[in-house]
Design a protein around this motif. Structure first.
Motif, PDB file in Angstrom:
ATOM      1  N   LEU A   1       1.056  -1.145   0.029  1.00  0.00           N
ATOM      2  CA  LEU A   1      -0.084   0.003  -0.045  1.00  0.00           C
ATOM      3  C   LEU A   1       0.798   1.539   0.110  1.00  0.00           C
ATOM      4  CD1 LEU A   1      -2.904   1.278   0.260  1.00  0.00           C
ATOM      5  CD2 LEU A   1      -2.626   1.018   2.675  1.00  0.00           C
ATOM      6  N   PHE A   2       1.975   1.254   0.605  1.00  0.00           N
ATOM      7  CA  PHE A   2       2.828   2.498   0.913  1.00  0.00           C
ATOM      8  C   PHE A   2       3.789   2.568  -0.145  1.00  0.00           C
ATOM      9  CE2 PHE A   2       0.171   2.601   4.699  1.00  0.00           C
ATOM     10  CZ  PHE A   2       0.237   4.120   4.978  1.00  0.00           C
ATOM     11  N   MET A   3       4.069   1.717  -0.822  1.00  0.00           N
ATOM     12  CA  MET A   3       5.244   1.632  -1.869  1.00  0.00           C
ATOM     13  C   MET A   3       5.132   2.289  -2.666  1.00  0.00           C
ATOM     14  SD  MET A   3       6.238  -1.782  -4.234  1.00  0.00           S
ATOM     15  CE  MET A   3       6.094  -2.958  -3.070  1.00  0.00           C
ATOM     16  N   PRO A   4       4.020   3.088  -3.189  1.00  0.00           N
ATOM     17  CA  PRO A   4       4.300   4.100  -4.061  1.00  0.00           C
ATOM     18  C   PRO A   4       4.982   5.796  -3.367  1.00  0.00           C
ATOM     19  CG  PRO A   4       1.932   3.271  -4.117  1.00  0.00           C
ATOM     20  CD  PRO A   4       2.877   2.687  -2.969  1.00  0.00           C
ATOM     21  N   PHE A   5       4.857   5.643  -2.178  1.00  0.00           N
ATOM     22  CA  PHE A   5       5.432   6.865  -1.535  1.00  0.00           C
ATOM     23  C   PHE A   5       6.910   6.628  -1.325  1.00  0.00           C
ATOM     24  CE2 PHE A   5       0.756   6.078  -0.352  1.00  0.00           C
ATOM     25  CZ  PHE A   5       0.288   7.320  -1.065  1.00  0.00           C
ATOM     26  N   GLY A   6       7.570   5.858  -1.724  1.00  0.00           N
ATOM     27  CA  GLY A   6       8.897   5.729  -1.807  1.00  0.00           C
ATOM     28  C   GLY A   6       9.499   4.439  -0.583  1.00  0.00           C
ATOM     29  N   THR A   7      10.755   4.314  -0.762  1.00  0.00           N
ATOM     30  CA  THR A   7      11.257   3.184  -0.180  1.00  0.00           C
ATOM     31  C   THR A   7      11.199   3.268   1.466  1.00  0.00           C
ATOM     32  OG1 THR A   7      13.090   3.131  -1.699  1.00  0.00           O
ATOM     33  CG2 THR A   7      13.563   2.047   0.414  1.00  0.00           C
ATOM     34  N   PHE A   8      11.365   4.665   2.073  1.00  0.00           N
ATOM     35  CA  PHE A   8      11.215   4.576   3.392  1.00  0.00           C
ATOM     36  C   PHE A   8       9.785   4.260   3.720  1.00  0.00           C
ATOM     37  CE2 PHE A   8      10.250   7.074   7.175  1.00  0.00           C
ATOM     38  CZ  PHE A   8      11.205   6.635   8.067  1.00  0.00           C
ATOM     39  N   MET A   9       8.964   4.859   3.027  1.00  0.00           N
ATOM     40  CA  MET A   9       7.448   4.593   3.432  1.00  0.00           C
ATOM     41  C   MET A   9       7.105   3.344   3.166  1.00  0.00           C
ATOM     42  SD  MET A   9       6.187   7.110   5.222  1.00  0.00           S
ATOM     43  CE  MET A   9       4.661   6.429   5.136  1.00  0.00           C
ATOM     44  N   MET A  10       7.617   2.587   2.205  1.00  0.00           N
ATOM     45  CA  MET A  10       7.464   0.949   1.943  1.00  0.00           C
ATOM     46  C   MET A  10       7.657   0.414   3.354  1.00  0.00           C
ATOM     47  SD  MET A  10       9.071  -1.740  -0.667  1.00  0.00           S
ATOM     48  CE  MET A  10      10.464  -1.593   0.433  1.00  0.00           C
ATOM     49  N   PHE A  11       8.905   0.514   3.787  1.00  0.00           N
ATOM     50  CA  PHE A  11       9.465  -0.135   5.088  1.00  0.00           C
ATOM     51  C   PHE A  11       8.586   0.279   6.124  1.00  0.00           C
ATOM     52  CE2 PHE A  11      13.822  -0.349   3.038  1.00  0.00           C
ATOM     53  CZ  PHE A  11      13.866  -1.779   2.859  1.00  0.00           C
ATOM     54  N   LEU A  12       8.199   1.378   6.298  1.00  0.00           N
ATOM     55  CA  LEU A  12       7.391   1.914   7.370  1.00  0.00           C
ATOM     56  C   LEU A  12       6.084   1.419   7.528  1.00  0.00           C
ATOM     57  CD1 LEU A  12       7.049   3.615  10.191  1.00  0.00           C
ATOM     58  CD2 LEU A  12       6.608   5.631   8.668  1.00  0.00           C
ATOM     59  N   GLY A  13       5.515   1.261   6.135  1.00  0.00           N
ATOM     60  CA  GLY A  13       4.144   1.026   5.675  1.00  0.00           C
ATOM     61  C   GLY A  13       3.874  -0.509   6.318  1.00  0.00           C
ATOM     62  N   GLY A  14       4.530  -1.162   6.582  1.00  0.00           N
ATOM     63  CA  GLY A  14       4.030  -2.707   7.229  1.00  0.00           C
ATOM     64  C   GLY A  14       3.540  -2.411   8.356  1.00  0.00           C
ATOM     65  N   SER A  15       4.399  -1.833   9.282  1.00  0.00           N
ATOM     66  CA  SER A  15       4.102  -1.423  10.837  1.00  0.00           C
ATOM     67  C   SER A  15       2.951  -0.541  11.082  1.00  0.00           C
ATOM     68  CB  SER A  15       5.281  -1.142  11.612  1.00  0.00           C
ATOM     69  OG  SER A  15       6.195  -2.238  11.682  1.00  0.00           O
ATOM     70  N   LEU A  16       3.001   0.526  10.190  1.00  0.00           N
ATOM     71  CA  LEU A  16       2.089   1.675  10.044  1.00  0.00           C
ATOM     72  C   LEU A  16       0.715   1.208   9.757  1.00  0.00           C
ATOM     73  CD1 LEU A  16       1.510   4.644  10.400  1.00  0.00           C
ATOM     74  CD2 LEU A  16       2.098   5.019   7.942  1.00  0.00           C
ATOM     75  N   PHE A  17       0.559   0.350   8.759  1.00  0.00           N
ATOM     76  CA  PHE A  17      -0.749  -0.233   8.468  1.00  0.00           C
ATOM     77  C   PHE A  17      -1.390  -1.162   9.532  1.00  0.00           C
ATOM     78  CE2 PHE A  17      -3.995  -2.897   5.905  1.00  0.00           C
ATOM     79  CZ  PHE A  17      -4.717  -1.728   5.759  1.00  0.00           C
TER      80      PHE A  17
END
Length: 183
Positions: free
Chosen positions: A55-71
């Motif tokens: 889900l957060f992959m389109p927002f860059g690498t940092f957000m892709m890594f953070l996106g798992g825990s964030l979601f």
């Protein structure tokens, strides 16, 4: 709901008691991967965590890594809002707040592992795929790994306790309505 049946009240009270016991289990575990990672709920949370990366992959690498825990943390809050504002079921909202707190606890061992990168990852992914190792390295905060993990755990504990208190307050109000309802 302001008025519920006696059976529904007792079912909710039993559910809240079960979540209190389960919350106590997570709180007593501390930042312990073996206890938290072996929980049935970890297996429930994991697909949401993995979806968060996509889900957060389109927002860059940092957000892709953070996106798992964030979601993983945001999903119960989204459900809480649906239950409270759309369904008008604050008791279900309190259970969703409990789940959010449990997710903060669930990610805390993963955060604590950022320096070591020893936890098994999905599909045997290597060190380069460790979310929190990458997040804290990017933020130049790898030395703060344990503090961040403890903060996540502490937030989880506070949310679980708050959710249980909220549930008790709701049940007390509903009990009062049951006793004052005309027969």
């Amino acid at each position: 709901p302001e008025k519920i049946t006696t059976q529904a009240f007792y079912a909710r009270a039993a559910l809240l008691a079960a979540f209190a016991l389960w919350g106590g289990y997570f709180i007593s575990a501390g930042v312990n991967w073996e206890k938290i990672g072996s929980s049935f709920l970890h297996a429930v949370n994991l697909p949401f965590h993995e979806f968060g990366h996509i889900l957060f992959m389109p927002f860059g690498t940092f957000m892709m890594f953070l996106g798992g825990s964030l979601f993983q943390i945001l999903l119960p809050l989204i459900c809480l809002c649906v239950f409270v504002f759309k369904q008008r079921d604050t008791f279900a909202g309190s259970i969703m707040l409990w789940w959010c707190g449990q997710n903060f606890i669930d990610v805390s061992p993963y955060i604590a592992d950022a320096q070591y990168r020893a936890l098994p990852l999905i599909g045997g992914a290597g060190e380069d795929s460790h979310d929190w190792g990458n997040i804290l390295t990017t933020l130049d905060a790898l030395d703060s790994t344990q503090a961040v993990a403890n903060c996540s755990f502490g937030i989880g504990v506070m949310l679980i306790i708050s959710a249980l208190v909220w549930g008790v307050i709701i049940l007390k109000a509903q009990w009062k309505n049951i006793n004052n309802a005309p027969e």
